[in-house]
Motif scaffolding. Structure first.
Motif, mmCIF file in Angstrom:
data_model
loop_
_atom_site.group_PDB
_atom_site.id
_atom_site.type_symbol
_atom_site.label_atom_id
_atom_site.label_comp_id
_atom_site.label_asym_id
_atom_site.label_seq_id
_atom_site.Cartn_x
_atom_site.Cartn_y
_atom_site.Cartn_z
ATOM 1 N N LYS A 188 0.872 -1.205 -0.012
ATOM 2 C CA LYS A 188 -0.041 -0.150 -0.041
ATOM 3 C C LYS A 188 0.773 1.215 -0.332
ATOM 4 N N GLY A 189 0.255 2.327 -0.576
ATOM 5 C CA GLY A 189 1.141 3.561 -0.600
ATOM 6 C C GLY A 189 1.806 3.677 -1.760
ATOM 7 N N ARG A 190 3.079 4.297 -1.298
ATOM 8 C CA ARG A 190 4.061 5.017 -2.594
ATOM 9 C C ARG A 190 4.436 3.628 -3.758
ATOM 10 N N LYS A 191 4.648 2.437 -3.216
ATOM 11 C CA LYS A 191 5.199 1.363 -4.135
ATOM 12 C C LYS A 191 4.035 1.049 -5.094
ATOM 13 N N ALA A 192 2.650 1.088 -4.448
ATOM 14 C CA ALA A 192 1.821 0.655 -5.272
ATOM 15 C C ALA A 192 1.257 1.833 -6.304
#
Length: 366
Positions: A331-335
């Motif tokens: 979740k977050g920046r990687k996604a």
């Protein structure tokens, strides 16, 4: 009336409709430009708003919750102190407890007025552009999706339509207006200068009712994917801003004025995920419909043509994003990076493949 005279009259009518379509598209661009300046003015007035700056100044109290400042109201020569209503936070579990910003207008009345004017101009421009697309369809007596010029003007119309629909559903997306209209103007500018193609009939392979099914869904998917991509980019900026504040850093005045008015990073992340997830099944149907159409037109359902290949790559990229987004560790920046990679695949599938790669789908007309 002789057959030759009838044919000549039909040709003259189609030419008139084509000219009308061009006039309407240019008129829409003019109104979109006015809307662009109105959105800019909304952001400018919002940057001067004390309410906007106060919204980001909420600090964490001793109880670990956001400290909500009181509101001082002067009335009839006396002063009363009222408690500000509790800020509703839409952050997901495990994320920062940050309230959504007040919007581009920053709580400023004049800013809000210009924002509403901008939306009204956007509605007007949308209707004019829609009329231009319909006139183009009438001039060629078919769906206006036979080349990149027609696809572009239809795509930008649908993208604005998605934005206005979200507003009509009372979604907090007016902050999207400036970025949307900027890209729409760029899209139409490219369409009328580089991609313009005179009205003409379709190549034989496109004479099918699948044109209405396959291409219309592809346009709608692209418009929704675009909305998701813009919100994802803004999420990355807002997340960096919140991280800097949380670590004790002090962002620049421009970043503070701009980013504090956007929804919280958690809200932007959730919004982009929801729009991408909502349209992904339709993108799956688009690929299936294209395969069925290929079977009717070319006698095979799948031949790894460049357009087919990149449509499948785009599907895989968005599938990976949705899977990663549903996994706690991504979740977050990687996604978000995966979501932007997926949209980049969609853009290349449209512009790159159509212009630079030869194949059975080479209908660019440029």
């Amino acid at each position: 009336m002789t057959l030759a005279a009838t044919t000549e009259l039909a040709a003259a009518t189609n030419e008139h409709l084509a000219n009308l379509s061009n006039t309407l598209i240019y008129s829409a661009m003019a109104v979109y430009t006015l809307a662009f300046f109105a959105y800019i003015t909304e952001w400018i007035f919002g940057s001067r708003s004390k309410i906007g700056r106060t919204a980001a100044a909420l600090t964490e109290g001793a109880d670990g919750k956001a400290k909500v400042p009181a509101v001082t109201v002067k009335k009839g020569g006396s002063t009363a102190v009222l408690e500000r209503p509790k800020v509703v936070v839409r952050a997901a579990a495990g994320q920062r407890d940050v309230p959504d910003g007040p919007g581009a207008h920053g709580g400023d009345e004049q800013g809000d007025l210009y924002g509403r004017i901008a939306v009204s101009l956007t509605v007007l421009a949308f209707l004019i552009e829609l009329a231009g697309v319909i006139a183009r369809a009438a001039s060629v007596e078919r769906a206006p999706w036979g080349n990149m010029y027609e696809f572009n003007i239809t795509f930008s119309t649908v993208a604005v339509g998605v934005y206005l629909t979200l507003l009509a559903l009372r979604k907090n997306v007016r902050w999207l207006g400036l970025f949307l209209i900027t890209s729409v103007l760029l899209d139409l500018g490219i369409a009328v200068t580089v991609l313009y193609t005179a009205s003409d009939q379709l190549v034989p392979a496109l004479h099918s009712y699948w044109l209405y099914i396959h291409v219309s869904t592809a346009i709608l998917c692209g418009a929704v994917f675009y909305v998701g991509a813009v919100s994802t980019i803004l999420y990355l900026f807002k997340d960096s801003y919140e991280n800097k504040l949380a670590s004790g850093g002090k962002p620049g005045s421009f970043a503070t004025s701009f980013l504090e008015r956007l929804p919280a990073s958690a809200s932007l992340d959730k919004f982009s995920y929801r729009v991408n997830a909502a349209v992904f099944p339709l993108w799956t149907f688009t690929i299936i419909a294209g395969a069925i159409w290929a079977g009717d037109a070319w006698g095979r359902y799948w031949g790894w043509d460049p357009k087919e290949t990149w449509a499948f790559i785009t599907w895989v990229a968005y599938a990976c994003y949705l899977h990663a987004r549903a996994t706690a560790g991504w979740k977050g920046r990687k996604a978000a990076y995966l979501a932007l990679l997926a949209f980049g695949c969609w853009l290349f599938n449209y512009y790159g493949v159509n212009i630079f790669v030869s194949g059975k789908h080479s209908y660019a007309g440029v």
